[in-house]
Write a protein that holds these residues in place. Structure first.
Motif, mmCIF file in Angstrom:
data_model
loop_
_atom_site.group_PDB
_atom_site.id
_atom_site.type_symbol
_atom_site.label_atom_id
_atom_site.label_comp_id
_atom_site.label_asym_id
_atom_site.label_seq_id
_atom_site.Cartn_x
_atom_site.Cartn_y
_atom_site.Cartn_z
ATOM 1 N N LYS A 134 1.062 -1.108 0.398
ATOM 2 C CA LYS A 134 -0.184 -0.323 0.314
ATOM 3 C C LYS A 134 1.260 1.407 -0.214
ATOM 4 C CE LYS A 134 -3.845 -2.302 2.588
ATOM 5 N NZ LYS A 134 -4.862 -1.833 3.509
ATOM 6 N N GLN A 135 1.825 1.628 0.270
ATOM 7 C CA GLN A 135 2.565 2.334 0.880
ATOM 8 C C GLN A 135 3.600 2.897 -0.429
ATOM 9 O OE1 GLN A 135 5.572 1.297 3.706
ATOM 10 N NE2 GLN A 135 3.575 2.114 5.998
ATOM 11 N N LYS A 136 3.906 1.115 -1.047
ATOM 12 C CA LYS A 136 4.766 1.930 -2.562
ATOM 13 C C LYS A 136 3.539 1.952 -3.599
ATOM 14 C CE LYS A 136 7.871 -1.358 -5.437
ATOM 15 N NZ LYS A 136 9.024 -2.253 -5.652
ATOM 16 N N ALA A 137 2.749 1.504 -3.810
ATOM 17 C CA ALA A 137 1.667 2.410 -4.145
ATOM 18 C C ALA A 137 1.036 3.639 -4.223
ATOM 19 C CB ALA A 137 0.820 0.931 -4.480
ATOM 20 N N GLY A 138 0.989 4.112 -3.194
ATOM 21 C CA GLY A 138 0.308 5.092 -2.299
ATOM 22 C C GLY A 138 -1.561 5.049 -2.238
ATOM 23 N N VAL A 139 -1.355 4.031 -1.930
ATOM 24 C CA VAL A 139 -3.150 4.280 -1.536
ATOM 25 C C VAL A 139 -2.894 4.402 0.080
ATOM 26 C CG1 VAL A 139 -4.539 2.341 -0.798
ATOM 27 C CG2 VAL A 139 -3.281 1.745 -2.911
ATOM 28 N N ARG A 140 -3.623 4.725 -0.076
ATOM 29 C CA ARG A 140 -4.339 5.824 1.518
ATOM 30 C C ARG A 140 -4.727 4.970 2.481
ATOM 31 N NH1 ARG A 140 -8.169 10.199 -0.194
ATOM 32 N NH2 ARG A 140 -7.421 10.908 -1.955
ATOM 33 N N ARG A 141 -4.144 4.877 3.618
ATOM 34 C CA ARG A 141 -4.086 3.677 4.504
ATOM 35 C C ARG A 141 -5.380 4.080 5.895
ATOM 36 N NH1 ARG A 141 1.635 2.771 5.649
ATOM 37 N NH2 ARG A 141 0.733 4.350 6.718
ATOM 38 N N HIS A 142 -5.793 5.273 5.978
ATOM 39 C CA HIS A 142 -6.123 6.205 6.735
ATOM 40 C C HIS A 142 -7.195 6.608 6.653
ATOM 41 C CE1 HIS A 142 -3.096 4.184 10.088
ATOM 42 N NE2 HIS A 142 -2.785 5.075 9.157
ATOM 43 N N THR A 143 -8.356 6.711 7.018
ATOM 44 C CA THR A 143 -9.688 8.454 6.264
ATOM 45 C C THR A 143 -9.145 9.637 7.557
ATOM 46 O OG1 THR A 143 -11.027 7.298 7.947
ATOM 47 C CG2 THR A 143 -11.105 6.380 5.614
ATOM 48 N N GLN A 144 -9.773 10.335 6.622
ATOM 49 C CA GLN A 144 -9.512 11.962 7.085
ATOM 50 C C GLN A 144 -10.731 12.319 7.122
ATOM 51 O OE1 GLN A 144 -5.840 13.504 4.799
ATOM 52 N NE2 GLN A 144 -4.605 12.866 7.345
ATOM 53 N N SER A 145 -10.928 13.353 7.936
ATOM 54 C CA SER A 145 -12.259 14.347 7.712
ATOM 55 C C SER A 145 -11.594 15.987 6.413
ATOM 56 C CB SER A 145 -12.696 15.489 8.906
ATOM 57 O OG SER A 145 -10.935 15.862 9.546
ATOM 58 N N GLY A 146 -12.456 15.689 6.280
ATOM 59 C CA GLY A 146 -12.352 17.290 5.722
ATOM 60 C C GLY A 146 -11.150 18.224 5.940
ATOM 61 N N ALA A 147 -11.685 18.522 6.952
ATOM 62 C CA ALA A 147 -10.593 19.981 7.463
ATOM 63 C C ALA A 147 -9.357 19.086 7.720
ATOM 64 C CB ALA A 147 -11.428 19.981 9.125
ATOM 65 N N ALA A 148 -9.571 18.238 8.628
ATOM 66 C CA ALA A 148 -8.070 17.611 8.838
ATOM 67 C C ALA A 148 -6.981 17.503 7.811
ATOM 68 C CB ALA A 148 -7.672 16.153 9.642
ATOM 69 N N ARG A 149 -7.878 17.224 6.276
ATOM 70 C CA ARG A 149 -7.118 17.071 4.938
ATOM 71 C C ARG A 149 -7.133 18.806 4.731
ATOM 72 N NH1 ARG A 149 -10.684 14.417 2.341
ATOM 73 N NH2 ARG A 149 -10.226 12.976 2.916
ATOM 74 N N VAL A 150 -7.484 19.541 4.802
ATOM 75 C CA VAL A 150 -7.132 20.749 4.469
ATOM 76 C C VAL A 150 -6.124 21.369 5.364
ATOM 77 C CG1 VAL A 150 -8.090 23.215 4.092
ATOM 78 C CG2 VAL A 150 -9.504 21.717 3.436
ATOM 79 N N ALA A 151 -6.266 20.926 6.944
ATOM 80 C CA ALA A 151 -4.590 21.811 7.315
ATOM 81 C C ALA A 151 -3.386 20.669 7.310
ATOM 82 C CB ALA A 151 -5.468 21.147 8.886
ATOM 83 N N ARG A 152 -3.766 19.637 6.616
ATOM 84 C CA ARG A 152 -2.684 18.878 6.411
ATOM 85 C C ARG A 152 -1.696 19.503 5.461
ATOM 86 N NH1 ARG A 152 -2.388 12.533 5.168
ATOM 87 N NH2 ARG A 152 -0.014 12.347 4.714
ATOM 88 N N PHE A 153 -2.634 19.638 3.757
ATOM 89 C CA PHE A 153 -2.326 20.265 2.978
ATOM 90 C C PHE A 153 -2.205 21.776 2.883
ATOM 91 C CE2 PHE A 153 -3.495 15.817 2.144
ATOM 92 C CZ PHE A 153 -2.729 15.411 1.598
ATOM 93 N N ARG A 154 -2.575 22.619 4.004
ATOM 94 C CA ARG A 154 -2.144 23.845 4.049
ATOM 95 C C ARG A 154 -1.110 24.187 3.815
ATOM 96 N NH1 ARG A 154 -5.741 26.091 8.121
ATOM 97 N NH2 ARG A 154 -7.285 25.962 6.808
ATOM 98 N N PRO A 155 -0.450 25.458 2.818
ATOM 99 C CA PRO A 155 0.625 25.663 2.843
ATOM 100 C C PRO A 155 1.429 26.250 4.668
ATOM 101 C CG PRO A 155 -0.420 26.218 1.383
ATOM 102 C CD PRO A 155 -1.214 25.968 2.061
ATOM 103 N N PRO A 156 2.042 25.915 4.729
ATOM 104 C CA PRO A 156 2.883 26.694 5.703
ATOM 105 C C PRO A 156 2.663 28.238 6.157
ATOM 106 C CG PRO A 156 4.767 25.954 4.675
ATOM 107 C CD PRO A 156 3.643 25.383 3.587
#
Length: 159
Positions: A134-156
């Motif tokens: 899964k790591q090699k293929a880039g498959v998401r292993r954990h589900t995230q909420s929309g807010a957590a995803r936005v916070a994760r990929f927000r520019p610093p």
């Protein structure tokens, strides 16, 4: 069975026409036909019953043969299991007598093996695909909420 040709049936019909008369002949013919049909059905039922009884006897014979074969196999398997059990018990007694002599010679008793829990969470749902794949293929292993995803990929620099 009686062998009736066309000429004999015609002769019987002519005699019946003369003896019974033309008014009653159709009713008598219907009654005779009905009785013949019933007789044929009765004969067919008797034949079917005889065939069923013959088949039942054959099935009983086959059942008895099968049961004797099963009993023979069961008896041979039981004998083999008994002989294997005796051999295993003999081997076990030989091994335990050797280990008791080892304990007596060394003075240390062997501890019994203890149970260790596998430390797995059996309630946790697991997939059949390995994590490294899964790591090699880039498959998401954990589900995230929309807010957590936005916070994760927000520019610093942006908050």
């Amino acid at each position: 069975m009686l062998d009736f040709g066309f000429d004999k049936i015609a002769l019987i019909g002519a005699v019946a026409l003369i003896v019974i008369g033309p008014e009653k002949l159709p009713r008598v013919a219907r009654t005779v036909g009905t009785l013949l049909g019933k007789a044929q059905r009765y004969v067919a039922d008797v034949k079917a019953e005889v065939n069923r009884s013959i088949e039942l006897e054959e099935l009983q014979k086959m059942k008895n043969q099968f049961q004797t074969a099963v009993q023979d196999v069961e008896q041979s398997v039981r004998q083999e299991v008994d002989s294997a059990t005796q051999a295993l018990n003999q081997t076990w007694s030989d091994v335990t007598s050797d280990s008791s002599s080892y304990e007596a010679a060394s003075g240390v008793a062997l501890p019994p093996p203890e149970y260790r829990h596998p430390k797995k969470n059996w309630r946790l749902k697991r997939g059949a695909t390995p994590m490294w794949f899964k790591q090699k293929a880039g498959v998401r292993r954990h589900t995230q909420s929309g807010a957590a995803r936005v916070a994760r990929f927000r520019p610093p620099g942006i908050r």
